[in-house]
Each structure stands twice: as structure tokens, then as C-alpha cells.
Design an enzyme around this catalytic site. Structure first.
Site, PDB file in Angstrom:
ATOM      1  N   ASP A 159      -2.908   2.715  -5.903  1.00 31.29           N
ATOM      2  CA  ASP A 159      -1.813   2.586  -5.246  1.00 31.29           C
ATOM      3  C   ASP A 159      -1.348   1.848  -4.260  1.00 31.29           C
ATOM      4  OD1 ASP A 159      -4.768   2.880  -3.005  1.00 31.29           O
ATOM      5  OD2 ASP A 159      -3.453   5.037  -2.192  1.00 31.29           O
ATOM      6  N   GLU A 160      -2.634   0.236  -4.173  1.00 39.22           N
ATOM      7  CA  GLU A 160      -2.095  -1.322  -3.464  1.00 39.22           C
ATOM      8  C   GLU A 160      -2.076  -2.248  -4.300  1.00 39.22           C
ATOM      9  OE1 GLU A 160      -5.262  -1.920  -0.466  1.00 39.22           O
ATOM     10  OE2 GLU A 160      -6.569   0.223  -1.804  1.00 39.22           O
ATOM     11  N   ASP A 220       0.908  -0.730  -0.169  1.00 39.89           N
ATOM     12  CA  ASP A 220       0.049   0.396  -0.028  1.00 39.89           C
ATOM     13  C   ASP A 220       1.223   1.661   0.138  1.00 39.89           C
ATOM     14  OD1 ASP A 220      -2.125   1.575   0.016  1.00 39.89           O
ATOM     15  OD2 ASP A 220      -2.603   1.330   2.251  1.00 39.89           O
TER      16      ASP A 220
END
Lengths: 434, 373
Positions: free
Chosen positions: A139-140, A45
Site C-alpha cells: 500500500d505504499e 501511502d
């Protein structure tokens, strides 16, 4: 106990328990864990992603409370730097509220195009370590590193530490790693030690770990279910083990079986590079049951907008529109329709959904409605010009304009008339993942 | 009720009426055909509640009356009886049954009371005109392939029939259909009485039933309509239908007028080339690419699984290079409507609608959306 230094990547076994400082470089960023070399499912993350990217590009922001989001009175925080979080600022908080909490915060307008470039750079580095990367959002992602030991000359933990380091050096942002034996636990682990962290949850400690975690950490437990679980006396995930799966299913519906499995730390979902995403949907439980078609259709609009926004973010479009109903007796009905062309427009999703609602709203009281799209195509196949709808291009342009305004000033900055006055007490959430 | 009828005459009438009867019905009597025997003729009726077909055939009626029997069963029986035979229906049987005798065959069919058969209300039809059968066939044939099957846009599930002014001036009766990807427009000089008709959307099933009925018709067809219903009458057959209650889009706005690249192709060769190349295109999209250069057209398709195909055609074209993709099925659907040897494409760019015309028939016009390739 095996250990790994996240600064010099030195590893070693150690006879005398936990290693605090790296014997090689003296760094304190050492992870020490019994199962360190046998775990291979990770969740990575990016830390305060949008804010971190802005701080990277403007060093004067470093160490300061930074809020990314619309500046206008109705703007919403999309990301808050860790400095801003100390003041209580959280993403999705209205900007005016954040300003009250932290008047000195520096507000930066979001630049989605830039974030998506950075997100892709990070993803590319992930793909350098394993093909089994399942992106969850910009973003993860989940990574499965099993079987990569020979290729990378080290255990998955070692490879992940090097990956986090590469992201820092090559992209210029920091990430947090959660390492465990399944996706559910890896995701929870990555939340434990932010930012720039590395957390490990091993098999032997799984049950004890879950005994301390609140049920709200479970995937699929939103506010309403959390309230219900609390009312029934379930506060920690571990407490759910007191009941059988059958009981939980009977009491909470299909999610009960997942509650049961997760309470034992079991999760057999694979890391699927194609993304297990087969549909995008959103649903809402009403404060009071609704019978009227007009009212149901009205409730469908904000949901359609959410689905469209997520489809656009994921660069996907869907050809099948599904409407889900839950009756006052908790019976679930779904109705679907296939379009001639895939869409990612809220307007098209809503109109199709409204048509399906008209056929189902014949006196039954519903407690929930949801809408979703599936049968995906790439975004550039979506909503081609339509000879049967001379106004189609105008609808598309209107929606793009609304999207642009929202990207700059927040979701509440502009609304269609039909979206006004939503019921405050309703709970809107993503339906539980399958 | 009792009458004797020639097998051929009954079969022909049954062929016409039974086709509107749905195979599956929740209301049992809708599976039945109504037979009403009266003064030297039998009237057969069938309906699905939206369309009703009534046909009168002459018969030797010995006892007036009416009953209903399962339409498809009766049709199957009559079909299997010997050609040229006489069939005696009704009379002397128990309640709830109808007897049929032909030669040495005797059959009994379950009946339902004729009073329960739904009658389509006889609305006032303020507009009426007559059309040559060939003209009506042309209106249907040139447009019906483009009718949409998309449920959400029910107003596209039929042919839009209306009076209009032609591009060259002069009143016309126009038929238009579109599914969003292609649009077909056909017009004929307006028949007397049709100048002031309301624009109506005739449902797809009605169009298909009507087309079967007028397949061999040579006489004029009488058309009557109101805002909600339409009726077609021809030699002893009357088809009545509800209309689609909706607004057809303002199609004029999607017909391109400024396209300035003109391509003329020989339909036969073009169609064959499209058909060949499309064998390779993917099942889902059926996309093929048209690459235009000076007097040359290269058709091509590639698919990651199947391979690739190209074919070059000599064509009349001199308006600059252009690459444009189309759904091959839609291209063939349109070129199959072209009656003359040549089709003329008016193109703009790879993202804008293309206009197709029949060089020998000014009355038909087609619009086709390109697709990404």
C-alpha cells in the site's frame, strides 16, 4: 507563492502569499508552497488501507470505527479506520485490547487476496504517471516524477494531485501524498497530513522542519536506539547536527553516518523501480548477551518466521541464507550459505541458520542475532519437491496451514513448540535499510 | 632410514597416496607423506585425518627407519626424474632433512618427525566381505554423479551403501546417492558377509579416491567396516576412511511406483539432442522442455537473451500428450550412465518425479525431478 487546487486542479502563481481557498472553485483543498513546482520525489501511502478497502465494499461501515484483523482472543489489528484510531486503536495492537478501547468497533476479517488486487490497481495508476515507481509494500510506494512536466502538462505536484484523484475515483480508496526533494523527506511528509492529505517539504524549510521532528521518525531508529539517543540528549532530528558524523558513527555504529546525513535532510538514494530490496532480514537484540548455541538457535526461530512471512508477502524466495551476529564487543560477523534451491519456508531458513550458528557459537557472547535471505527468485521457483527429503512436502504443507491459520486469526493464533516462551525484553526489528 | 627403489614403482605408489593430501593445510605434517622402510619394503602413508591411504612397495632397504617429507614436492620430483632410474632415499644427511639421489641429481627435502604423523586408529571392523573390482566400480560410477555438495545436508554428501531386498526379491548390496534433484540407485547381488552390514554413508572424497585406486584393479577388493569406519584393501594398498555420521533419508518413499507414461529413447540421439538444445537454455537454470506426443518427442529451449532451439526425435511413446521440463545437465548425467542403447522413462506429470531405467541393466535406477519451464 504557487498554489494548486486538489479538487479542480487549477494552479496559479500568487503575489500575496498563501492562497487559502481556490479562486476558481472555492475549495479549501489548496496547497500553497514556494517550491511547489520544483519538487519531484513523492511518497504515496494508502490511508488505513485494509480498513478503507472494507469500507469501500460495505458502505454500511463508512464513518464507523472499523478494525481489520483476527476476531479470536489472540487476534491482532492489521488496520484500523481513522474513526477507530480516535479511540486509540493502532495496527499491531492485540484485538482484545482494541475491543476494550472501542467496544463498538466493527471487526472485519482480513481478505489478503482482495487487498493485493486493490494494491495492484493502485500501482497500475502510479505506473501510468511514471515508470519510476518503487513499491515499499502493498500500500505504499516512492515515485520519482522529475522530467514528466511536458508529458503530463504540469509540475509533479499537479500530476500527483490528479493521480490521488484517479485512485479515489477509479479504485475507490484514498491516499496521502508526501512531496519533497528526496525519499527520506517525502516519506516523512506523507505522514503529516493523513488521511487524504498532501504535504510538501521544500529545500529551504528542510532544516527548520527537522528541528521539530522527534528522532523516532528516522528510518532505522527503533525503540532501543531511540532510548539510547534520548539518554544522550538527542530528542529532535535537528539536534543531531550538533555532532560530527565521525562521532555519531563511533557512538552508534554504522547507522551513525545515516543519522548525520538525515539530520541535514540529505538522502541520495534513488527511486529504484526494481526495488532496492536485495535481501529480507530480521534481527533481534538480546536483553542479556547469549553464548549458548541452543539458545541462539531458539532465538533464530521467530526471526526466521518473520523473514519467511515477508518473503511470502513479497512473492519472493531466496537462495542465500545469511546469519548476522553482533558480539558483546559490537563486532559484526556474518555467515552465509547458498542453498540448491531458493526457499521462502521458515523451516528451511531456520535449519540452515541453525547450522551456521553451531559453527559460530563457540564461547563468544553475542548481543544480537539476525537472519536473512537474498539472491531472489520468484516465489513459484521456491522449495521444489526434494528427493533428499521425503518429508519436505509435509513440512511445506504444515507451514502453509500455519500461514492460513495466522491470516485468519492473527500471528499468535498458532505457534510451533520451539517458538514458545520468547524473552519479553528483547527487541525485534528490521535491520536498518542500506 | 635408507633405501633404493625403482623410480616407476615409487611414482605409482606416490600417485596413489599423495592424492588424499590437501593442497592447503593448517597442520603442517598433513602435507607430508610418511615413509617407513622395513625388511625389503617401504610403506607410504598419507592422510587428511578423515581418509588414510597406505601402500607398500618393495625396495632395497639398507637401513630401517621412518620419516615424513612434503608429499606433493616428493611426487613432483619423482615425476621429473628419468624413467627407469633408481632412486636412493635417506641416509647420511643432517637432522631435519632427507637426501635423495638419482643418477647425477641430488636433492634434500625438509622432514618432520615420523612420530608426529597422525595414525588412523585401528578400530575393530566387525564386518568384512569381498567384492569384484568391476562390481565396485559399477556401484560407484552409476551413483556418484548424484552426490550432493550442499553443506547443510552433510548426510547427502556421500554414497549410501547398505544391504537391502531388491524389488524383485533377493538380497542385494545397494549404493544410493541424491542431491535432492536426482537420485541414483545401483545394486548388485549381495556378496557373502555383506548381508548384515549396517547402512553407511561413504564420503564423496573417499569415493573419488577409491575410484582412482580401483581404476585398473582386476582382483577382488576386500571391504571391512564398522559403524564409523570403512576400509578397502587391494594389491598392497589400504584405504581407510571415516564414514559420514548421519542418517540417509528413506529414499524408497521418493521412488515413484505408479508412473504410467512410458517413453523409450535411443540414448545417443537423445543425449545429442539434449546437448544441442540446451545450448540455448539459460546458464542459471539449464532448463529444456520435453513435449511428448504419439511417437514423437520435441525438445525445446528458449531464452530471452540467446534465442530458441527445438529438435524432434522419433521415440517409442503412446501414452498421451505431456509437456515436462528438466535440467538438461541432469538429463545428460543420467543418460551417460546408461550402458545399453536405450533408456526407458516412466513419467507421471510435469510436477512429479520421473523414473529412468537402463533397458539393458535392471540393477540401475534413476529418479529425476522435473523443473518449471
Amino acid at each position: 507563492m504557487p498554489w494548486l487546487c486538489r479538487d479542480c486542479f487549477e494552479t496559479g502563481p500568487s503575489e500575496d502569499g498563501v492562497t487559502d481557498l481556490c479562486p476558481d472553485c472555492g475549495s479549501a483543498r489548496v496547497i500553497s508552497h514556494k517550491e511547489l513546482n520544483t519538487l519531484s520525489i513523492a511518497h504515496i501511502d494508502c490511508d488505513a488501507f485494509y480498513a478503507t478497502v472494507e469500507m469501500r465494499d460495505d458502505p454500511s461501515l463508512k464513518g464507523k470505527p472499523v478494525l481489520v484483523g483476527g476476531k479470536g482472543g489472540r487476534g491482532v489489528i492489521m488496520a484500523a479506520s481513522y474513526e477507530a484510531r480516535k479511540f486509540g486503536c493502532r495496527s499491531a495492537m492485540p484485538m482484545f485490547k482494541a475491543r476494550k478501547l472501542c467496544p463498538q468497533a466493527i471487526i472485519v476479517r482480513p481478505n489478503m487476496a482482495k487487498y493485493s488486487v486493490v494494491g495492484r490497481e493502485v500501482r497500475k495508476l502510479m505506473h501510468d504517471t511514471t515508470p519510476l515507481v518503487e513499491p515499499i509494500s502493498i500500500d505504499e510506494a516512492f515515485l520519482d516524477l522529475s522530467g514528466t512536466e511536458k508529458l503530463h502538462g504540469g509540475a509533479p505536484a499537479h500530476t500527483l494531485a490528479r493521480l490521488a484523484d484517479r485512485v479515489e475515483n477509479e479504485v475507490g480508496i484514498t491516499v496521502t501524498v508526501g512531496l519533497s526533494h528526496n525519499k527520506f523527506l517525502a516519506k516523512i511528509a506523507s505522514d503529516l497530513d493523513k488521511p487524504r492529505g498532501f504535504s510538501v517539504v521544500g529545500r529551504s524549510e528542510t532544516l527548520g522542519f527537522l528541528d521539530t521532528l522527534p528522532v523516532s521518525k528516522l528510518w532505522g531508529v527503533g525503540k532501543a536506539l531511540q532510548r539510547k539517543l534520548h539518554a544522550d540528549g538527542f530528542h529532535e532530528i535537528g539536534s543531531l547536527r550538533a555532532c560530527s558524523e565521525e562521532f555519531l558513527v563511533e557512538r552508534y555504529g554504522s547507522i551513525g553516518s545515516r543519522l548525520s546525513r538525515f539530520s541535514y535532510g540529505n538522502d541520495n538514494r534513488r527511486v529504484d523501480p526494481k526495488g532496492n530490496r536485495k535481501s529480507i532480514s530480521s534481527e533481534s537484540t538480546f536483553f542479556n548477551d547469549i553464548r549458548s548455541a541452543d539458545e541462539l538457535i531458539k532465538r533464530l526461530w521467530p526471526l526466521s518466521e518473520k523473514v519467511a512471512a515477508r518473503a511470502k508477502a513479497a512473492e519472493l524466495s531466496g537462495r542465500v541464507i545469511t546469519v548476522k551476529f553482533k558480539t558483546d564487543r559490537f563486532l559484526i560477523r556474518t555467515r552465509r550459505r547458498t542453498l540448491t534451491d531458493p526457499t521462502q519456508l521458515a523451516e528451511v531458513i531456520w535449519r540452515t541458520g541453525a547450522d551456521l550458528v553451531k559453527k559460530e557459537a563457540r564461547g563468544t557472547a553475542y548481543r544480537l542475532i539476525g537472519i536473512g535471505i537474498s539472491d531472489f527468485s520468484p516465489a513459484d521457483h521456491a522449495d521444489p519437491p526434494d528427493l533428499g527429503n521425503p518429508d519436505g512436502e509435509r513440512i511445506k504443507v504444515v507451514e502453509q496451514t500455519i500461514d492460513n491459520v495466522r491470516a485468519r486469526f492473527g500471528t499468535d493464533a498458532i505457534k510451533k513448540g520451539r517458538g514458545l516462551k520468547p524473552e519479553k525484553n528483547d527487541r525485534t526489528s528490521r535491520p536498518p535499510a542500506r | 632410514m635408507k633405501f633404493t627403489i625403482d623410480r616407476g614403482a615409487l611414482l605409482k605408489a606416490l600417485t596413489h597416496v599423495q592424492s588424499v593430501v590437501e593442497r592447503r593445510n593448517t597442520i603442517p605434517i598433513l602435507s607430508n607423506v610418511l615413509m617407513r622402510a622395513d625388511d625389503g619394503a617401504v610403506e607410504l602413508s598419507a592422510t587428511d585425518m578423515d581418509i588414510a591411504v597406505v601402500e607398500k612397495v618393495s625396495a632395497d632397504v639398507s637401513q630401517q627407519g621412518a620419516t615424513t617429507v612434503p608429499a606433493h614436492t616428493l611426487f613432483d620430483i619423482v615425476r621429473k626424474l628419468e624413467d627407469g632410474s633408481q632412486i636412493e632415499l635417506g641416509g647420511g644427511s643432517e637432522e631435519g632433512q632427507m637426501a635423495m639421489r638419482s643418477g647425477r641429481s641430488t636433492l634434500k627435502l625438509a622432514t618432520l618427525a615420523s612420530e608426529d604423523f597422525p595414525a588412523m586408529t585401528d578400530d575393530d571392523m566387525p564386518h568384512s566381505f569381498t567384492l569384484e573390482a568391476a562390481a565396485l566400480r559399477a556401484l560407484i560410477d552409476r551413483t556418484r554423479f548424484a552426490i550432493s555438495t550442499e553443506e547443510t545436508r552433510y548426510y547427502l554428501n556421500g554414497i549410501y551403501l547398505h544391504a537391502a531386498e531388491s524389488d524383485e526379491g533377493g538380497a542385494v548390496l545397494r549404493a544410493v546417492a541424491t542431491d535432492g534433484h536426482r537420485l541414483a540407485r545401483m545394486e548388485i547381488p549381495v556378496p557373502a558377509g555383506a548381508e548384515g552390514i549396517p547402512g553407511v554413508i561413504v564420503p564423496r572424497k573417499t569415493v573419488n579416491e577409491l575410484r582412482k585406486l580401483i581404476d585398473e584393479a582386476e582382483d577382488d577388493i576386500a571391504v571391512m567396516m564398522s559403524d564409523t569406519k570403512i576400509r578397502f584393501a587391494m594389491d598392497g594398498i589400504v584405504l581407510s576412511s571415516k564414514l559420514i555420521d548421519g542418517t540417509f533419508p528413506d529414499y524408497d518413499r521418493v521412488i515413484p511406483e505408479a508412473n504410467d507414461k512410458f517413453l523409450e529413447v535411443s540414448c545417443n540421439r537423445f543425449e545429442r539432442a539434449v546437448d544441442l538444445v540446451s545450448t540455448i537454455s539459460t546458464e542459471k537454470s539449464r532448463a529444456i522442455k520435453l513435449s511428448l506426443g504419439a511417437n514423437s518427442l520435441v525438445l525445446s529451449a528458449t531464452s530471452p537473451d540467446a534465442g530458441s532451439a527445438t529438435e524432434e526425435l522419433e521415440v517409442e511413446y503412446d501414452d498421451g500428450d505431456l509437456e515436462i521440463g528438466f535440467n538438461s545437465k541432469y538429463l545428460i548425467d543420467i543418460t551417460q550412465q546408461i550402458q545399453g542403447d536405450k533408456a526407458r522413462f516412466a513419467l507421471s506429470d510435469a510436477a512429479s518425479p520421473t523414473l529412468v531405467k537402463d533397458l539393458e541393466d535392471e540393477n540401475a535406477l534413476y529418479v529425476l525431478m522435473p523443473m518449471r519451464v
